[in-house]
Design an enzyme around this catalytic site. Structure first.
Site, short mmCIF file in Angstrom:
data_model
loop_
_atom_site.label_atom_id
_atom_site.label_comp_id
_atom_site.label_asym_id
_atom_site.label_seq_id
_atom_site.Cartn_x
_atom_site.Cartn_y
_atom_site.Cartn_z
N ASP A 82 -7.26 -2.41 -2.20
CA ASP A 82 -8.12 -3.22 -1.59
C ASP A 82 -9.35 -3.27 -2.40
OD1 ASP A 82 -6.13 -4.21 0.10
OD2 ASP A 82 -7.03 -3.05 1.76
N HIS B 114 0.82 -1.26 -0.16
CA HIS B 114 0.12 0.03 0.13
C HIS B 114 0.70 1.37 -0.09
CE1 HIS B 114 -3.92 -1.54 0.08
NE2 HIS B 114 -3.79 -2.42 0.97
N GLU C 287 -5.72 -12.63 1.88
CA GLU C 287 -6.81 -11.89 2.03
C GLU C 287 -7.48 -11.63 0.50
OE1 GLU C 287 -4.27 -8.86 5.14
OE2 GLU C 287 -4.45 -8.14 2.93
N HIS D 135 -7.23 -8.27 -1.25
CA HIS D 135 -5.69 -7.33 -1.48
C HIS D 135 -5.13 -7.81 -2.75
CE1 HIS D 135 -2.12 -5.38 -0.09
NE2 HIS D 135 -1.54 -6.15 -0.81
#
Length: 216
Positions: A127, A120, A188, A191
């Protein structure tokens, strides 16, 4: 492959110098989720190459389905803050009594990326989720940002403990993101990244093209 894999940690960054640009908020298939509470002001910016790929991904979605943007660029200072905060909390839990600093680092890294490899802060990670054109969230197996404990493992991208509808929706999401050049972090489902260290390790690229950047 996890974020502490040597193949990720050893990746060199050769920065392209691509600017952070705003994700369009008027695109019919992209929806910026302003309701997500992150602890900082989400500017909904990403590297130019990432934004163009998000548009490509959104355009591949079936009629009536949109790409919901939850989080994009995250300030590197905030990444360090949340990582160190979680590490501190874990070290104080009785079940982790006696664990080494390295053990705590690894435990923390299971859900929050270590600052040295986090996507990020590079502007290369996003996301995302899926919603209908009238704003209803599609079932993707668990709520966005639920960790392994809260989701009973359903946050894992290839969990089989989710409904058929959620499996179908994940397939739609995964297909559009992969075809646009993104790679998923398998712990995740939400992501995805392009150009960061994790992307380079997964795709076999000789180097990452986006490194962590600051914002004035």
């Amino acid at each position: 492959m996890n974020l502490l894999d040597d193949r990720v940690l050893s990746i060199e960054v050769i920065e392209t110098g691509q600017d952070l640009i705003s994700i369009p908020d008027k695109h019919e298939k992209l929806v910026l989720d302003h309701d997500v509470e992150l602890g900082y002001e989400n500017e909904f910016v990403a590297r130019k190459g990432v934004v163009s790929r998000l548009i490509q991904a959104a355009n591949r979605l079936p009629f009536g389905t949109c790409l919901s943007i939850k989080e994009t660029y995250r300030p590197k200072e905030f990444q360090e803050l949340i990582f160190n905060r979680r590490a501190s909390r874990l070290s104080k839990l009785s079940e982790h009594s006696g664990k080494s600093e390295l053990d705590i680092h690894r435990l923390t890294s299971q859900f929050i990326a270590p600052p040295e490899v986090a996507g990020h802060p590079t502007g290369g990670a996003v996301d995302v989720a899926l919603i209908t054109s009238d704003g209803n969230e599609l079932d993707l197996g668990c709520n966005y940002d639920e960790d392994e404990q809260a989701s009973n493992g359903r946050c894992f991208s290839f969990s089989t403990d989710i409904s058929r509808e959620a499996q179908k929706n994940r397939q739609v999401l995964f297909n559009c993101m992969r075809m646009a050049g993104f790679v998923n972090y398998p712990f995740e489902w939400w992501h995805w990244s392009y150009g960061d260290k994790y992307w380079a390790a997964v795709t076999g690229a000789s180097n990452a093209i986006y490194g962590a950047i600051g914002r004035n």
